[in-house]
Write a protein that holds these residues in place. Structure first.
Motif, PDB file in Angstrom:
ATOM      1  N   LEU A  12     -61.702   1.651  53.765  1.00 45.82           N
ATOM      2  CA  LEU A  12     -62.401   1.893  52.372  1.00 45.82           C
ATOM      3  C   LEU A  12     -63.786   2.207  52.754  1.00 45.82           C
ATOM      4  O   LEU A  12     -64.503   2.005  51.793  1.00 45.82           O
ATOM      5  N   ALA A  13     -64.152   2.413  54.110  1.00 45.17           N
ATOM      6  CA  ALA A  13     -65.639   2.612  54.114  1.00 45.17           C
ATOM      7  C   ALA A  13     -66.115   4.199  53.797  1.00 45.17           C
ATOM      8  O   ALA A  13     -65.191   4.951  53.921  1.00 45.17           O
ATOM      9  N   ASN A  14     -67.243   4.188  53.182  1.00 46.15           N
ATOM     10  CA  ASN A  14     -67.911   5.624  53.223  1.00 46.15           C
ATOM     11  C   ASN A  14     -68.329   6.348  54.509  1.00 46.15           C
ATOM     12  O   ASN A  14     -69.105   5.952  55.438  1.00 46.15           O
ATOM     13  N   LYS A  15     -67.276   7.122  55.039  1.00 46.82           N
ATOM     14  CA  LYS A  15     -67.180   7.537  56.294  1.00 46.82           C
ATOM     15  C   LYS A  15     -68.647   8.474  56.894  1.00 46.82           C
ATOM     16  O   LYS A  15     -68.879   7.710  57.732  1.00 46.82           O
ATOM     17  N   TRP A  16     -69.144   9.075  56.158  1.00 42.37           N
ATOM     18  CA  TRP A  16     -70.178   9.827  56.568  1.00 42.37           C
ATOM     19  C   TRP A  16     -71.455   8.863  56.887  1.00 42.37           C
ATOM     20  O   TRP A  16     -72.286   8.935  57.670  1.00 42.37           O
ATOM     21  N   LEU A  17     -71.568   7.867  55.648  1.00 45.68           N
ATOM     22  CA  LEU A  17     -72.697   7.032  55.779  1.00 45.68           C
ATOM     23  C   LEU A  17     -72.393   6.067  56.820  1.00 45.68           C
ATOM     24  O   LEU A  17     -73.299   5.424  57.378  1.00 45.68           O
ATOM     25  N   PHE A  18     -70.953   5.588  56.989  1.00 48.90           N
ATOM     26  CA  PHE A  18     -70.878   4.774  57.997  1.00 48.90           C
ATOM     27  C   PHE A  18     -71.077   5.080  59.517  1.00 48.90           C
ATOM     28  O   PHE A  18     -71.816   4.285  60.088  1.00 48.90           O
ATOM     29  N   ILE A  19     -71.212   6.523  59.806  1.00 46.37           N
ATOM     30  CA  ILE A  19     -71.535   7.035  60.965  1.00 46.37           C
ATOM     31  C   ILE A  19     -73.101   7.164  61.029  1.00 46.37           C
ATOM     32  O   ILE A  19     -73.543   6.928  61.914  1.00 46.37           O
ATOM     33  N   ASN A  63     -68.354  -1.151  53.167  1.00 46.50           N
ATOM     34  CA  ASN A  63     -67.764  -1.794  52.098  1.00 46.50           C
ATOM     35  C   ASN A  63     -67.286  -3.262  52.517  1.00 46.50           C
ATOM     36  O   ASN A  63     -66.039  -3.554  52.225  1.00 46.50           O
ATOM     37  N   ASN A  64     -67.954  -4.039  52.843  1.00 42.89           N
ATOM     38  CA  ASN A  64     -67.952  -5.696  53.129  1.00 42.89           C
ATOM     39  C   ASN A  64     -68.955  -6.375  52.450  1.00 42.89           C
ATOM     40  O   ASN A  64     -70.016  -6.119  52.758  1.00 42.89           O
ATOM     41  N   LYS A  65     -68.647  -7.406  51.813  1.00 46.19           N
ATOM     42  CA  LYS A  65     -69.558  -8.305  51.069  1.00 46.19           C
ATOM     43  C   LYS A  65     -70.565  -8.980  52.491  1.00 46.19           C
ATOM     44  O   LYS A  65     -71.742  -8.832  52.087  1.00 46.19           O
ATOM     45  N   PHE A  66     -69.919  -9.193  53.333  1.00 41.51           N
ATOM     46  CA  PHE A  66     -71.009  -9.795  54.602  1.00 41.51           C
ATOM     47  C   PHE A  66     -71.972  -8.751  54.892  1.00 41.51           C
ATOM     48  O   PHE A  66     -73.128  -9.039  55.012  1.00 41.51           O
TER      49      PHE A  66
END
Lengths: 359, 172
Positions: A72-79, A142-145
């Motif tokens: 559920l992560a935003n792939k481009w921003l995650f990279i 996409n994780n609260k922590f």
């Protein structure tokens, strides 16, 4: 621009880049050795003599681990998070003056990537951008922590940037120049800024700890409250980039501290050494060797501050979040403003008096 | 075409593109990131105009502080899924008419503007440097400068007053 000048500048920038990376790489080894020494154990000692190949082993492990992206992560921003962290960490070393000049075939080469008349503002701007890597990565997980870690990092960086900028203003009032090369050159002959700005130095040092997210201000990755903070979801080399960016930031801020407050490549008895060397070896070779000694001294100072970062990390416990904010807004900012007023008064009234007394 | 001019066109293209992406992208976080990119390209324009101080301050203040706060607020509110507000066709038509009119007015105004030609003989390339900027601010424009600083001080006091906890308000 001439072609030779272009090639020389490119080489200088490459050398600065590689040096920054190598020093950051061996800081990871140094940190574990220092931790081992402080906790009365050996530290890494299996890979190579004294564990010297440990950073290579770590990098190999990081590269070969599974490169995982949460569903559920935003792939481009995650990279782009770790990439931005590395980018902004590496940008700042471009304007640091590592030494005076090299003479080669009648040409003088300045040991500095880019000589800019707004050098210190450039560094400040890059430091201000440093938080984006953490914020974007923390949000995209996409994780609260992770999000809480990112938000902590953002508010901490903004709060401590103010005090940092104010402590820099006192330096600028004394040097009346924004160029880092000029600031170093003015500290020649024992006129190190630390003797004139002890309060400013303490404020700057505290703020640089907070900007690098180091203990005692490493609340964005506080594992007792936030699992892993902003890099909870990260693994393999993307996590490696985040950790590596922290070490690069440490090196850059140590270099900036030694440039601003400890005279950069200046050392006591510098003129005597220079005269002896030029008398013995001629103006070209002697000059180059004197420059090399100055550069060595500069790196010695920077490495001492890297050691200081590690020393503090394994000595002090972590602050609580409200303590961090109170320290930043209610203590450091008023102190920095007080420092500016004192510096202004001294430059205006005390300096003409002392100059008249000395002459 | 000389390199500066082609670089200017490239930078302008990038500026307009990222500014358009600010309003066209669905995700508010993406909008903020494109806005940061827009500030960077604007700083590039300042450097092309030899105004280095302005470029650095633009990065420090806008990209470094204000946009971080934008991102901070959007992340806190977590406006990820787009709530389509009541947009019936009447509001869409009205918005299109207003926007189109503003565009026509601006286009008409800018079309007739005559930009004073720069004289290469008297042009001072150091005018955007920090020394000349400081001298100008503290000599000729001292009163406006001080008034602006008082305005900022008032804003700061107001922000502190708003953020202060009232007596009896609960801690959380």
């Amino acid at each position: 621009m001439e072609l030779t000048e272009f090639i020389i500048k490119t080489l200088t920038i490459l050398v600065v880049f590689v040096l920054t990376l190598v020093i950051a790489m061996y800081s990871t080894w140094g940190e574990r050795k220092v931790a081992g020494f402080i906790q009365d154990r050996m530290g890494p000692n299996r890979a190579g003599p004294g564990g010297l190949l440990q950073p290579l082993a770590d990098a190999g492990k990081m590269f070969f681990k599974e490169d995982f992206i949460p569903a559920l992560a935003n792939k481009w921003l995650f990279i782009s998070g770790p990439s931005l962290a590395m980018l902004t960490a590496l940008l700042a070393s471009a304007v640091i003056p590592f030494g005076s000049t090299f003479r080669y075939g009648g040409a003088e080469v300045v040991l500095q990537g880019v000589e800019s008349n707004i050098g210190i503002l450039y560094v400040f701007g890059v430091v201000a951008l440093g938080v984006y890597g953490i914020m974007i990565g923390g949000w995209a997980s996409n994780n609260k922590f992770s999000l809480l870690g990112a938000i902590r990092a953002a508010s901490q960086n903004i709060s401590y940037e103010v005090a940092m900028g104010l402590s820099l203003i006192a330096i600028l009032m004394m040097s009346s120049s924004l160029s880092l090369g000029d600031i170093v050159a003015q500290q020649h002959g024992g006129n190190w800024n630390i003797f004139y700005q002890p309060l400013g130095f303490i404020i700057f040092l505290t703020c640089s700890f907070a900007e690098c997210n180091r203990v005692p201000f490493d609340l964005p990755e506080c594992e007792t409250e936030l699992v892993g903070g902003y890099h909870t979801e990260y693994g393999s080399m993307k996590l490696g980039f985040y950790l590596f960016a922290e070490y690069i930031n440490m090196f850059v801020s140590s270099a900036i501290i030694s440039v601003l407050y400890f005279g950069g490549y200046n050392y006591p008895g510098m003129d005597w050494v220079y005269n002896q060397l030029t008398a013995a070896l001629g103006t070209t070779t002697g000059h180059n060797i004197a420059t090399l000694i100055g550069t060595g001294v500069f790196f010695g100072k920077a490495l001492f501050f890297i050691f200081f970062y590690m020393w503090v990390r394994w000595t002090l416990p972590r602050f609580r979040y409200d303590q961090l904010m109170n320290l930043g807004w209610k203590k450091l900012i008023p102190l920095a403003i007080f420092n500016i007023i004192i510096t202004g008064a001294c430059v205006l009234f005390l300096k003409p008096y002392i100059t008249a007394l000395l002459n | 075409m000389n390199p500066t001019l082609s670089f200017f066109y490239f930078l302008s293209f990038l500026t307009v593109l990222s500014a358009l992406m600010v309003i066209l992208s669905k995700n508010p976080i993406h909008s903020v990131l494109y806005l940061i990119l827009t500030f960077f390209t604007l700083s590039g324009h300042y450097i092309l105009l030899n105004a280095q101080f302005l470029a650095a301050v633009n990065i420090i203040v806008y990209a470094g502080a204000i946009m971080v706060l934008f991102l901070f607020v959007i992340m806190f509110l977590n406006v990820k899924d787009i709530h389509e507000e009541a947009k019936n066709s009447l509001t869409k038509i009205a918005a299109a008419i207003v926007g189109g009119t503003v565009f026509v007015i601006l286009f008409g105004a800018y079309r007739k503007t005559i930009i004073a030609p720069a004289d290469p003989n008297t042009f001072d390339s150091q005018v955007g440097m920090i020394e000349s900027l400081g001298k100008l601010l503290f000599r000729e424009y001292l009163l406006p400068f001080e008034l602006a600083s008082i305005l900022l001080l008032v804003a700061m006091v107001g922000a502190v007053m708003l953020g202060k906890r009232e007596i009896g308000e609960r801690h959380f």
